[in-house]
Enzyme design. Structure first.
Site, PDB file in Angstrom:
ATOM      1  N   LYS A  47      20.462 -15.201  -5.274  1.00  0.00           N
ATOM      2  CA  LYS A  47      19.170 -14.771  -5.920  1.00  0.00           C
ATOM      3  C   LYS A  47      19.353 -15.315  -7.519  1.00  0.00           C
ATOM      4  O   LYS A  47      18.551 -15.713  -8.048  1.00  0.00           O
ATOM      5  CB  LYS A  47      19.279 -13.224  -6.304  1.00  0.00           C
ATOM      6  CG  LYS A  47      19.032 -12.588  -4.798  1.00  0.00           C
ATOM      7  CD  LYS A  47      18.677 -10.993  -4.983  1.00  0.00           C
ATOM      8  CE  LYS A  47      19.655 -10.070  -5.346  1.00  0.00           C
ATOM      9  NZ  LYS A  47      20.958 -10.197  -4.400  1.00  0.00           N
TER      10      LYS A  47
ATOM     11  N   ARG B 237      15.045  -2.476  -5.489  1.00  0.00           N
ATOM     12  CA  ARG B 237      16.098  -2.303  -4.486  1.00  0.00           C
ATOM     13  C   ARG B 237      15.681  -1.207  -3.540  1.00  0.00           C
ATOM     14  O   ARG B 237      16.749  -1.079  -2.762  1.00  0.00           O
ATOM     15  CB  ARG B 237      17.440  -2.082  -5.218  1.00  0.00           C
ATOM     16  CG  ARG B 237      18.241  -3.383  -5.153  1.00  0.00           C
ATOM     17  CD  ARG B 237      19.672  -3.240  -5.661  1.00  0.00           C
ATOM     18  NE  ARG B 237      20.787  -4.135  -5.498  1.00  0.00           N
ATOM     19  CZ  ARG B 237      20.941  -5.268  -6.255  1.00  0.00           C
ATOM     20  NH1 ARG B 237      20.446  -5.323  -7.441  1.00  0.00           N
ATOM     21  NH2 ARG B 237      22.005  -5.918  -5.785  1.00  0.00           N
TER      22      ARG B 237
ATOM     23  N   ARG C 212      33.283 -16.228  -4.813  1.00  0.00           N
ATOM     24  CA  ARG C 212      32.558 -15.898  -6.219  1.00  0.00           C
ATOM     25  C   ARG C 212      33.559 -15.108  -7.070  1.00  0.00           C
ATOM     26  O   ARG C 212      33.785 -15.275  -8.147  1.00  0.00           O
ATOM     27  CB  ARG C 212      31.282 -15.251  -6.170  1.00  0.00           C
ATOM     28  CG  ARG C 212      30.615 -14.944  -7.608  1.00  0.00           C
ATOM     29  CD  ARG C 212      29.117 -14.735  -7.553  1.00  0.00           C
ATOM     30  NE  ARG C 212      29.038 -13.249  -7.031  1.00  0.00           N
ATOM     31  CZ  ARG C 212      27.883 -12.727  -6.468  1.00  0.00           C
ATOM     32  NH1 ARG C 212      26.841 -13.208  -6.832  1.00  0.00           N
ATOM     33  NH2 ARG C 212      27.793 -11.476  -6.033  1.00  0.00           N
TER      34      ARG C 212
ATOM     35  N   ARG D 278      34.456 -11.534 -10.869  1.00  0.00           N
ATOM     36  CA  ARG D 278      33.387 -10.419 -10.941  1.00  0.00           C
ATOM     37  C   ARG D 278      34.107  -9.194 -10.503  1.00  0.00           C
ATOM     38  O   ARG D 278      34.501  -9.145  -8.960  1.00  0.00           O
ATOM     39  CB  ARG D 278      31.952 -10.978 -10.207  1.00  0.00           C
ATOM     40  CG  ARG D 278      31.076  -9.769 -10.365  1.00  0.00           C
ATOM     41  CD  ARG D 278      29.700 -10.449  -9.976  1.00  0.00           C
ATOM     42  NE  ARG D 278      29.037  -9.552  -9.304  1.00  0.00           N
ATOM     43  CZ  ARG D 278      27.669  -9.307  -9.082  1.00  0.00           C
ATOM     44  NH1 ARG D 278      27.150 -10.514  -9.178  1.00  0.00           N
ATOM     45  NH2 ARG D 278      27.162  -8.529  -8.417  1.00  0.00           N
TER      46      ARG D 278
ATOM     47  N   ARG E 179      28.577  -2.597  -0.645  1.00  0.00           N
ATOM     48  CA  ARG E 179      27.338  -3.252  -0.944  1.00  0.00           C
ATOM     49  C   ARG E 179      26.317  -3.685   0.278  1.00  0.00           C
ATOM     50  O   ARG E 179      24.951  -3.582   0.132  1.00  0.00           O
ATOM     51  CB  ARG E 179      27.477  -4.334  -2.074  1.00  0.00           C
ATOM     52  CG  ARG E 179      27.894  -3.880  -3.185  1.00  0.00           C
ATOM     53  CD  ARG E 179      28.608  -4.728  -4.134  1.00  0.00           C
ATOM     54  NE  ARG E 179      28.118  -6.085  -4.463  1.00  0.00           N
ATOM     55  CZ  ARG E 179      28.634  -7.204  -4.767  1.00  0.00           C
ATOM     56  NH1 ARG E 179      29.831  -7.558  -4.620  1.00  0.00           N
ATOM     57  NH2 ARG E 179      27.778  -7.993  -5.306  1.00  0.00           N
TER      58      ARG E 179
HETATM   59  P1  AMP Z   1      23.469  -7.626  -8.550  1.00  0.00           P
HETATM   60  O1  AMP Z   1      23.966  -8.292  -9.796  1.00  0.00           O
HETATM   61  O2  AMP Z   1      21.979  -7.576  -8.450  1.00  0.00           O
HETATM   62  O3  AMP Z   1      24.067  -8.219  -7.380  1.00  0.00           O
HETATM   63  O4  AMP Z   1      23.818  -6.178  -9.027  1.00  0.00           O
HETATM   64  C1  AMP Z   1      25.195  -5.534  -9.068  1.00  0.00           C
HETATM   65  C2  AMP Z   1      25.194  -4.132  -9.158  1.00  0.00           C
HETATM   66  O5  AMP Z   1      24.262  -3.451 -10.271  1.00  0.00           O
HETATM   67  C3  AMP Z   1      24.479  -3.589  -7.745  1.00  0.00           C
HETATM   68  O6  AMP Z   1      25.497  -3.508  -6.785  1.00  0.00           O
HETATM   69  C4  AMP Z   1      24.115  -2.049  -8.224  1.00  0.00           C
HETATM   70  O7  AMP Z   1      25.287  -1.313  -8.172  1.00  0.00           O
HETATM   71  C5  AMP Z   1      23.793  -2.206  -9.407  1.00  0.00           C
HETATM   72  N1  AMP Z   1      22.040  -2.518  -9.466  1.00  0.00           N
HETATM   73  C6  AMP Z   1      21.604  -3.888  -9.795  1.00  0.00           C
HETATM   74  N2  AMP Z   1      20.159  -3.879  -9.757  1.00  0.00           N
HETATM   75  C7  AMP Z   1      19.878  -2.540  -9.186  1.00  0.00           C
HETATM   76  C8  AMP Z   1      18.846  -1.912  -8.989  1.00  0.00           C
HETATM   77  N3  AMP Z   1      17.569  -2.479  -9.005  1.00  0.00           N
HETATM   78  N4  AMP Z   1      18.886  -0.411  -8.604  1.00  0.00           N
HETATM   79  C9  AMP Z   1      20.143   0.304  -8.458  1.00  0.00           C
HETATM   80  N5  AMP Z   1      21.346  -0.445  -8.866  1.00  0.00           N
HETATM   81  C10 AMP Z   1      21.302  -1.619  -9.174  1.00  0.00           C
END
Ligand code: AMP
Length: 198
Positions: free
Chosen positions: A14, A91, A130, A136, A147
């Site tokens: 993404k 999400r 990654r 990370r 996840r």
């Molecule tokens: P990402 O960088 O999009 O993979 O997000 C990393 C983590 O941030 C996710 O595993 C969630 O714990 C949290 N997170 C990011 N965006 C959201 C969202 N829209 N709703 C809930 N948790 C989120």
């Protein structure tokens, strides 16, 4: 205002494909994961709360996450006025409904949802790599498994939600970054013929 959601499992590309969309269409990028990681790095109250969910591979509760997104949109009116790529939001179905309400304030909507479809085994491999490259914290095998399960249970129903609205673009997210970007461009321009490149 032209708004896209980039959608897919963790590690589906993404962020990488958002960068391509920004340079192609000149849209503003909002990654909720990056917003939250910024708060964690600065040690804010939101960051401390967010970390307790992110480190377990769980979603931040909808009510809090929706407030965070609303405040990002409100704080950057100049940047969002031409359109936004929403990366990692929504999400859940509740977040998708909230996004429509937020965009309605701009007399706008989500125009297209780009769904990056990648098999689970490939997602796991990409996130492990990654994690090694970037350090990370949530890219470790236990959190990755959690996840993925959260994605399948809570997030993937959005595919049907947006498909029913005729907005979902299924994109094969495997292979070369530039080829994937071309697939996205083709799918979007078939549906949105007036789509202007920068
Ligand atoms: P990402 O960088 O999009 O993979 O997000 C990393 C983590 O941030 C996710 O595993 C969630 O714990 C949290 N997170 C990011 N965006 C959201 C969202 N829209 N709703 C809930 N948790 C989120």
């Amino acid at each position: 205002m032209l708004n896209f959601v980039i959608f897919g499992g963790p590690g589906s590309g993404k962020g990488t494909q958002s960068d391509k969309l920004i340079s192609r269409y000149g849209l503003h990028h909002i990654s909720t994961g990056e917003v939250l990681r910024g708060h964690i790095a600065r040690g804010t109250e939101l960051g401390i709360t967010a970390d307790s969910y992110i480190s377990k591979g769980q979603l931040i509760p909808d009510e809090l996450m929706i407030r965070v997104l609303a405040s990002v949109l409100e704080s950057e009116p100049e940047k969002v006025k031409n359109g936004v790529i929403f990366d990692g939001f929504p999400r859940t179905i509740e977040q998708a409904k909230a996004l429509e309400e937020l965009l309605a304030k701009y007399n706008s909507t989500v125009h297209a949802v780009i769904g990056l479809e990648v098999p689970d085994e490939e997602l796991v491999e990409r996130m492990i790599n990654r994690g090694k490259l970037t350090g990370r914290a949530d890219d470790n095998i236990d959190t990755i498994r959690q996840r993925l399960s959260v994605y399948h249970n809570q997030t993937s129903p959005l595919r049907d939600f947006y498909q029913a609205e005729g907005k979902y673009h299924a994109i094969d997210g495997s292979g070369d970054v530039d080829q994937i970007s071309e697939r996205i461009h083709k799918s979007l321009s078939d549906k949105l013929p007036g789509l202007a490149e920068k």
